[in-house]
Structure formats: structure tokens, C-alpha cells
Enzyme design. Structure first.
Site, PDB file in Angstrom:
ATOM      1  N   ARG A 184       0.857  -1.200   0.000  1.00  0.00           N
ATOM      2  CA  ARG A 184       0.000   0.000   0.000  1.00  0.00           C
ATOM      3  C   ARG A 184       0.885   1.238   0.000  1.00  0.00           C
ATOM      4  NH1 ARG A 184      -2.953  -3.770   2.508  1.00  0.00           N
ATOM      5  NH2 ARG A 184      -4.692  -4.420   1.189  1.00  0.00           N
ATOM      6  N   ASP A 342      -6.758 -14.325   2.623  1.00  0.00           N
ATOM      7  CA  ASP A 342      -7.751 -13.463   3.278  1.00  0.00           C
ATOM      8  C   ASP A 342      -8.636 -12.745   2.268  1.00  0.00           C
ATOM      9  OD1 ASP A 342      -5.429 -12.090   2.441  1.00  0.00           O
ATOM     10  OD2 ASP A 342      -5.964 -10.366   3.673  1.00  0.00           O
ATOM     11  N   GLU A 343      -9.841 -12.434   2.717  1.00  0.00           N
ATOM     12  CA  GLU A 343     -10.744 -11.486   2.057  1.00  0.00           C
ATOM     13  C   GLU A 343     -10.930 -11.774   0.565  1.00  0.00           C
ATOM     14  OE1 GLU A 343     -10.283  -7.505   4.687  1.00  0.00           O
ATOM     15  OE2 GLU A 343      -8.618  -7.875   3.336  1.00  0.00           O
ATOM     16  N   TYR A 434      -3.172  -4.703  15.604  1.00  0.00           N
ATOM     17  CA  TYR A 434      -3.000  -3.988  14.336  1.00  0.00           C
ATOM     18  C   TYR A 434      -2.420  -2.609  14.652  1.00  0.00           C
ATOM     19  CZ  TYR A 434      -5.010  -7.295  11.013  1.00  0.00           C
ATOM     20  OH  TYR A 434      -5.213  -8.379  10.198  1.00  0.00           O
ATOM     21  N   PHE A 435      -1.186  -2.433  14.230  1.00  0.00           N
ATOM     22  CA  PHE A 435      -0.520  -1.160  14.541  1.00  0.00           C
ATOM     23  C   PHE A 435      -1.022  -0.030  13.643  1.00  0.00           C
ATOM     24  CE2 PHE A 435       3.661  -2.735  16.764  1.00  0.00           C
ATOM     25  CZ  PHE A 435       2.911  -3.082  17.879  1.00  0.00           C
ATOM     26  N   TRP A 484      -0.197  -2.449   8.540  1.00  0.00           N
ATOM     27  CA  TRP A 484      -0.828  -2.220   7.230  1.00  0.00           C
ATOM     28  C   TRP A 484      -0.668  -0.744   6.914  1.00  0.00           C
ATOM     29  CZ3 TRP A 484      -1.847  -6.508   4.766  1.00  0.00           C
ATOM     30  CH2 TRP A 484      -2.205  -7.657   5.471  1.00  0.00           C
ATOM     31  N   THR A 485      -0.314  -0.442   5.671  1.00  0.00           N
ATOM     32  CA  THR A 485       0.163   0.922   5.419  1.00  0.00           C
ATOM     33  C   THR A 485      -0.746   1.765   4.516  1.00  0.00           C
ATOM     34  OG1 THR A 485       1.548   0.056   3.635  1.00  0.00           O
ATOM     35  CG2 THR A 485       2.590   0.319   5.795  1.00  0.00           C
ATOM     36  N   GLU A 486      -2.009   1.400   4.398  1.00  0.00           N
ATOM     37  CA  GLU A 486      -2.887   2.266   3.589  1.00  0.00           C
ATOM     38  C   GLU A 486      -2.789   3.715   4.055  1.00  0.00           C
ATOM     39  OE1 GLU A 486      -3.903  -0.560   5.023  1.00  0.00           O
ATOM     40  OE2 GLU A 486      -5.362  -1.632   3.774  1.00  0.00           O
TER      41      GLU A 486
END
Ligand code: ACM
Length: 781
Positions: A184, A342-343, A434-435, A484-486
Site C-alpha cells: 500500500r 484473506d478477504e 494492528y498497529f 498495514w500501510t494504507e
């Protein structure tokens, strides 16, 4: 965002565990448990993080001086590696030159192979007046002994004696992980090295590297060059404008990957790559449409969330992915390879006669079983090459081979089910670990998901689910936090999200439960924060930043108010000023709420017992204008859906601020009990964001209000969100309007306190607006 957000987070809402962002303007907080600094303890605490399993102090001390040698056994390369690491750290942090020496017993610090140290990664560290010994059976044990010695060295002032002691230590869990999403948003190899070095300093040992997804493919595969020629690049919304790059992306060369793997291995960290299948496939299918279901070439996605592009599960695709895995295995010696799972929303498979025919040919009853078949083909391929598959907990849905490791992210229930079926499991639940969750609800916090997962929340996480019996417990490999970097477009965002929550994670993963102690942890943190400062790490001070709360009613009515200071961790001595100057170590100590007259600027900072400052000072201007203004983070969601994100203005701009809170499923925010006495006007600032959220099946949950004009309206309701309309404005054609919109208008509200509800009726598939701020005006300017 709604990648792993919506379904999960909505479930949380139902369970009532959502933590609303609250307004610092009106919040009444208990006074911080602050007091005059306690007298310095006779024996200063050693800042060992993670806390060690056992520590015995002994009489005496030892001073490590430049020129002292680090002795390693002849020919013991791993011991030399650990000693080399220690020498480098001691030079950088204490200016000590500690040369390596082999053979002989005279070194100041001796690395000793000791078969009696039972635990695989365990070690014994003895500091005595005559010298230091690090004893371990394994390479990793020697390294962790060196890390602890360095932590002792940097717990005391430069040049000070090291206290005599004996430490016997070993980790609680074998898997002590951190996942980094380099899709991301990417990090440079140098930045990833920074993260790896910090992991090593915290005795974490697995970097799970998320390398492929809808928004990019970051690992070059020589046999399939289009994966990076096409799949590594996306065109941002607003490309080339307002700080957005013309295209976003890139990839790590195979040489860079090998170098990172080696750098990590030297620090006893395994890099576990993730190639995500059969969903999160858009970048791959954009590169090779034959890997997809429709035959069409999608664009590499710019939409955060659950994109619906899937790999087609044909034998031909399996072959291609086997070739991909050949190159992945050649780059990553890790025993474990993560295959995602996932997903994977099955819409495309369901709509495809070819996929359905393939499913029937395979004799499979459902699309979940088909996913399982597809993944098991590749899992078996890994097995045949001596590797082992890991998948997110969805892999349980269609059946999975017993030796697959399950990474439980949709809470802990996947771990309970998987361990019950005999799988090894890793706990990595959202939102607990989740960081990308915010770490405070402060208005000056940068981007992230809500609810907040504070430093204390991470510290309190227990990896072993209560429901497991002894056999199940034996399957828990450990815990992992995910980055996660969104909403982390720069490494500064990553550093802010990771540090110091990584300290809490390290203790969760390493330290025996009986030795975990939040207050003791806090006392060990100031020296760790000093290490971060020395290393140039932009850690978050959110746990220590002063909240400056006032009684807004009293302030508006009388021009005077009580000020209450506190911080999230309830730790440290808060010092403050009222004259605009920066609070230094001599500023007034806060002991109880105090009275001020308006206007005033309160500035405050938290100090540790050793006199070091725990974070940057924070200021609050208290005057009538400020009390009549609500910023983006202080406006609540309208009734209905409490889900919200704190996002950057454009997906790839790198600044930490401004940020906007986005109630994605109900574009409406409210100011409860707004003080309307004497108010005759309203000033509203809106920001238009790109509508780059893929919600898959959750799209139907987004509230759509009727609109009377093509681009919708901003409607201000009184008391209820379907109540009397106080005012409304037409939203302009976005192609002709700036992204920041300002509205001023006279209003004639009733006196007293009333809820103001600000609803946006813009079409859901049109531009996405968020509130920058709302201000009540005494008069319209
Ligand atoms: C995930 O967060 N989709 C594993």
C-alpha cells in the site's frame, strides 16, 4: 479502512466495544496520578525490554572501557557476529571501542558456548567485578545475551559502572513477529533495515513481509517480468496534483531482497514473504490478465479495502504460481511462506461459468472448497520443497492440510478453531495487534483506524486464548503485530505507529506472564525513548502527551475555567506554563486542577523520574473562538454506524498532518449539546477526498441521503439528524471547485444547548467529503 475493517469492525460495533473519539474540548478526565518526582531509587531500574525471565543483583559492579575486548571462541562465526553487533552498538551509543579477540579467557566480555543452557534461544548473562560472560548453547542465545548487555550498558550513564548481576533468560514464544505491508505504501531498503535493527534490539525474530496485493506487486519474478513492469505501479487519484506523485510504486530488486534477508539473518530474524492468494490479486491480474477470471486487464488498484479481483483457480494458474514460488523460495530461505488467503470475495468465481465448471470437474461442493483446493495445491508444492504454508484464518473455511500454520486475524476465534484441529497458530488479531489502529484519540494524532489501541492495550494483550486446552496451547507459536500501510504514506507514519508499541509487543512475546508489569514497564521506558532519540527514530509520544481539559460551559459563561491535566499512560510529572513559554524541568508541577481566566494558553509536558522529558510539549489556547470550534476529530459520528477512519488528504501525500476523520458508512457528523446562546452564524470547512474505498459487499451498508442537486448538499439539522433544517448549502461541481470548501451563513438557532447534525447528501459514488472544522459564530463576518 475497509480492508479487513468493515465486517470485523461492524461486528465490534454490535458487541458495543467501539471507542468513540471524544472531544478534548469537553472531556472531563480524572486528574493524572502525578506527583512530585519520587526520590531516585537506590538501585536505578535497568531498562531491559523485553523484561528478562530472571534477574539476580549481586554486590559490586564492572566498568566497561574503550579497549576492553570481546572474546569469542576460535572459529565461532555466530559468536563473532553477536560480538560484532555489540561492538557496533557500544561504539554508536556509548563511544566505546571494544575490539574482538579470539581464544583465551582474558576478555572483558566473554561469549561462551554452554550446552547447559537448555532453552533454544536462551542465554545466561553474568556481570561481575572481574568481567562479563554471555553463555548460550545456540547462536540466537548468544545474540540475545549481547542485546541484553547493550541494554544494561544504555540503562546507565555513559562511563558509569554496570551493576553486578546474573540474568537467566529465554523467550516465552518462538514466533515474535511484525508484519510490514510494503504494498500500500513502500519503505526504502534503508528504512526496512531500521525496522529490522529495532526488531533485533527488541528480540523479535520474524519479519512477515507483505509483498503483493491489489495496489502493487513488489517482488521481481524473472520468469514473469510484467508483474513488476506493470503490477508495481498505480496511478493515484489526483496524480501529479497537490503533492500526489504522477505514479506511485516500485519494487525491491532481487539483490535488495537478498541483502535485507541477510541483514535480518545476521540479527536472528527470519523474513517470511507473503504472496497473497487467491484474492488481493488485482496487481497480478493487471500484469497478466490470464491469471484472472474475466480475461480483462484491470488497473492496478488505488482503492483501499476489499477489491473483488481474484486469480482463476485453474491448473494453469497453479503452474504459474509454482514458478513464482520457485523464485520466492530461492530468495527467502524461511521455512515458512505465507500464501495469504484473506478477504477473497467470491463474486467473480460465482459469475464465471469456466470457474464453476472447473469446480465441478474437481468434485468440489463450494467456492470455499475451491479456494482451499487452490491454496492446497500451492501449500503442497511448498511442502514438496521442504517449506511450510501459512495462511490467514480464512484458510480454515474450506479445509486445509494439517501442517498449514494459521494466522488468526479476525479476532482469536480462528486460532481457537485451528489449534483445536491440530494446526500451529499465530495470534495476530484485529484490532488488538494492528498497529494501523490509532494509539490515542488526541486531535494531534496522525492517521489510523479507530478504535484506539493504546500502548497499554498492546501491553495487556494475552496471546493464548482462554478457550484452549493444554494440547491447544502447545500449538500457539506466538503473536505478531501488523503494520498495514494504507494510511502510512511515509516511514515517519510507520515509525509513529510502531514505536513504542513495539516495546509492548516485545514483552507480550518474550516475557513470562508473571514478570509482565505495566508500571514497571513504564519505569523502563524513558531510557528506551532515549535510545530511540539516539537512533533518530520518530517514536510516538501519544501515551505521555498532556491532555489539557477545561470546563467549556463555565469558560463560556464566566470567562474562567478549571484546567485538568492528564496523560493517557497516567505516568510522569506534568509541568506547565500559562505565559506561552515552553515548560522546562523547572516549570510548575501539576498536582490538581487549577483555575484560569480567559484568554490563556496552557502549555504542558510530561517528565520522567530521571528528569528526562517524555514527549513534546502540548499547548491549548483557551478563548471563546477555540471553545466554539470543533475540529474533524472532535465531531462525533451521527447515530447509526460508529465506524470511522482517520485519513490523509490524498492517498500518497507524505505529511503527517492534516488528517480528517471519515465516517465511511454514514457521511454525517454531529456536535452534541452545542452551546447556542448568542450564536448567530456558522462557519463550516469541508475537505473533498478521493473516493478510493472498495467496500465489496459492505457497499450496501453506506447510507445514501436524498439529494436535490447533482452533487448533493450539506444540510445542518437541529436536535436530530432528521430534525428541522437550520441551513443548507449546495455542493459544487467537483471538477470546478477547490478541494477545500468554506461555508459561512447566518443561523437563528434557539437558545441553550442543542445538537447540530451536519449531513452530506453527495451521491455515494461521487466525491467524498469530510469535515475539517465547524465553528459557531457570534456574528457572521
Ligand atoms: C487482513 O488484515 N486482511 C489479514
Amino acid at each position: 479502512m475497509p480492508r479487513r475493517p468493515t465486517l470485523i469492525r461492524l461486528a465490534l460495533v454490535v458487541a458495543g466495544s467501539f471507542v468513540a473519539a471524544c472531544s478534548p474540548t469537553t472531556a472531563t478526565r480524572p486528574a493524572a496520578s502525578v506527583a512530585a518526582p519520587p526520590p531516585a531509587p537506590a538501585v536505578p531500574p535497568l531498562s531491559l525490554i523485553p523484561q528478562v525471565a530472571s534477574l539476580q543483583r549481586a554486590p559490586g559492579s564492572f566498568v566497561l572501557r574503550s579497549g576492553d575486548t570481546l572474546g569469542v571462541p576460535d572459529g565461532d562465526r555466530a559468536a563473532a557476529g553477536a560480538a560484532q553487533w555489540l561492538a557496533e552498538r557500544a561504539r554508536a551509543s556509548r563511544g566505546l571501542a571494544l575490539p574482538l579477540a579470539t581464544g583465551g579467557d582474558v576478555a572483558a566480555v566473554r561469549f561462551v558456548r554452554d550446552g547447559s543452557v537448555a532453552a533454544a534461544e536462551g542465554y545466561r548473562l553474568v556481570i561481575a567485578p572481574g568481567g562479563v560472560q554471555i553463555r548460550a548453547r545456540t547462536d540466537a542465545g548468544l545474540f540475545y545475551g549481547a542485546v541484553t548487555l547493550w541494554q544494561v550498558l544504555t540503562s546507565v550513564p555513559a562511563g558509569a559502572p554496570l551493576p553486578a548481576l546474573a540474568i537467566d533468560d529465554a523467550p516465552r514464544f518462538a514466533w515474535r513477529g511484525l508484519m510490514l505491508d510494503s504494498v500500500r505504501h513502500m519503505q526504502t531498503p534503508e528504512e526496512i533495515r531500521t525496522l529490522i535493527e529495532q526488531m533485533a534490539e527488541h528480540k523479535l525474530n520474524v519479519l512477515h513481509w507483505h509483498l503483493t496485493d491489489d495496489q502493487g506487486w513488489r517482488i521481481p519474478i524473472k520468469r514473469y517480468p510484467e508483474l513488476t513492469r506493470i503490477g508495481a505501479w498505480r496511478i493515484p487519484p489526483h496524480a501529479g496534483h497537490d503533492g500526489e506523485p504522477k505514479r506511485y510504486g516500485g519494487f525491491y530488486t532481487q539483490a535488495q531482497i537478498r541483502a535485507l534477508v541477510a541483514y535480518a539473518a545476521a540479527r536472528h530474524i527470519t523474513v517470511v514473504p507473503e504472496i497473497d492468494l487467491p484474492g488481493h490479486a488485482t496487481a497480478a491480474v493487471a500484469s497478466y490478465p490470464r491469471l484472472g477470471v474475466t480475461g480483462k486487464r484491470p488497473k492496478v488498484s488505488v482503492d483501499w479495502g476489499v477489491n473483488t479481483t481474484l486469480y482463476n483457480p485453474s491448473p494453469a494458474t497453479v503452474r504459474v504460481m509454482e514458478h513464482v514460488l520457485d523464485e520466492v523460495m530461492a530468495l527467502f530461505p524461511s521455512h515458512y511462506i505465507h500464501l495469504g488467503g484473506d478477504e477473497a470475495v467470491k463474486d467473480q468465481w460465482q459469475a464465471s461459468p469456466a470457474v464453476q465448471a472447473e469446480r465441478r470437474r474437481l468434485g468440489l461442493a463450494s467456492d470455499d472448497a475451491l479456494q482451499s483446493w487452490f491454496m492446497n495445491q500451492l501449500g503442497s508444492y511448498l511442502g514438496a520443497h521442504g517449506r511450510r504454508m501459512i495462511g490467514w484464518d480464512e484458510i480454515l473455511e474450506g479445509g486445509v492440510p494439517g501442517d498449514a500454520v494459521v494466522m488468526s486475524w479476525r479476532g482469536s476465534k480462528g486460532a481457537v478453531e485451528a489449534a483445536g484441529k491440530g494446526h500451529d497458530v499465530i495470534l495476530s488479531p484485529a484490532p488488538d495487534l494492528y498497529f494501523d489502529q490509532l494509539q490515542s484519540d488526541r486531535a494531534d494524532e496522525t492517521t489510523g483506524r479507530i478504535p484506539v489501541k493504546s500502548l497499554a492495550d498492546i501491553y495487556a494483550f494475552e496471546p493464548v486464548p482462554k478457550q484452549l486446552d493444554a494440547a491447544g496451547v502447545a500449538h500457539v507459536l506466538g503473536a505478531q503485530a501488523n503494520v498495514w500501510t494504507e494510511h502510512m504514506p511515509s516511514f515517519a507514519h510507520v515509525e509513529h505507529a510502531v514505536f513504542p508499541r513495539l516495546d509492548a509487543l516485545a514483552e507480550v512475546d518474550w516475557t513470562p506472564v508473571v514478570r509482565r508489569d505495566w508500571h514497571d514497564f513504564l519505569a523502563r521506558l524513558p531510557a528506551q525513548l532515549a535510545r530511540y532519540r539516539a537512533a533518530g527514530i520518530a517514536y510516538a509520544d501519544s501515551a505521555f502527551a498532556p491532555d489539557i481539559a477545561v470546563d467549556a460551559d463555565a469558560a463560556l459563561a464566566s470567562g474562567r475555567t478549571r484546567v485538568t491535566l492528564s496523560n493517557q499512560a497516567k505516568y510522569g510529572t506534568l509541568r506547565y506554563t500559562l505565559d506561552g513559554s515552553a515548560p522546562d524541568a523547572h516549570a510548575s508541577v501539576y498536582t490538581a486542577p487549577f483555575e484560569v481566566g480567559l484568554p490563556v494558553t496552557v502549555r504542558a509536558a510530561a517528565y520522567a523520574a530521571d528528569g528526562s522529558v517524555l514527549g513534546a510539549p502540548r499547548s491549548r489556547v483557551i478563548d471563546r473562538v477555540a471553545l466554539l470550534t470543533r475540529g474533524t476529530t472532535a465531531l462525533a459520528n451521527c447515530p447509526g454506524n460508529p465506524f470511522r477512519l482517520r485519513v490523509q488528504p490524498l492517498p500518497d501525500v507524505t505529511s503527517l498532518s492534516p488528517v480528517y476523520e471519515l465516517p465511511l458508512f454514514n457521511r454525517c457528523q454531529q456536535w452534541a449539546d452545542a452551546p447556542l446562546d448568542g450564536i448567530h452564524g456558522l462557519h463550516v470547512v469541508l475537505q473533498r477526498l478521493p473516493n478510493n474505498y472498495a467496500l465489496a459487499h459492505d457497499a450496501k451498508l453506506v447510507v445514501q441521503r436524498p439529494h436535490a442537486t447533482p452533487f448533493g448538499e450539506l444540510v445542518v439539522h437541529l436536535d436530530r439528524c432528521d430534525g428541522e433544517v437550520l441551513n443548507q448549502w449546495t455542493l459544487p461541481d467537483p471538477s470546478r471547485a477547490p478541494r477545500t470548501l468554506t461555508f459561512n451563513a447566518a443561523i437563528t438557532p434557539p437558545p441553550g444547548r442543542h445538537t447540530l447534525c451536519f449531513a452530506l447528501t453527495a451521491p455515494n459514488d461521487g466525491p467524498l467529503y469530510v469535515f475539517d472544522r465547524v465553528q459557531l459564530l457570534d456574528a457572521v463576518r
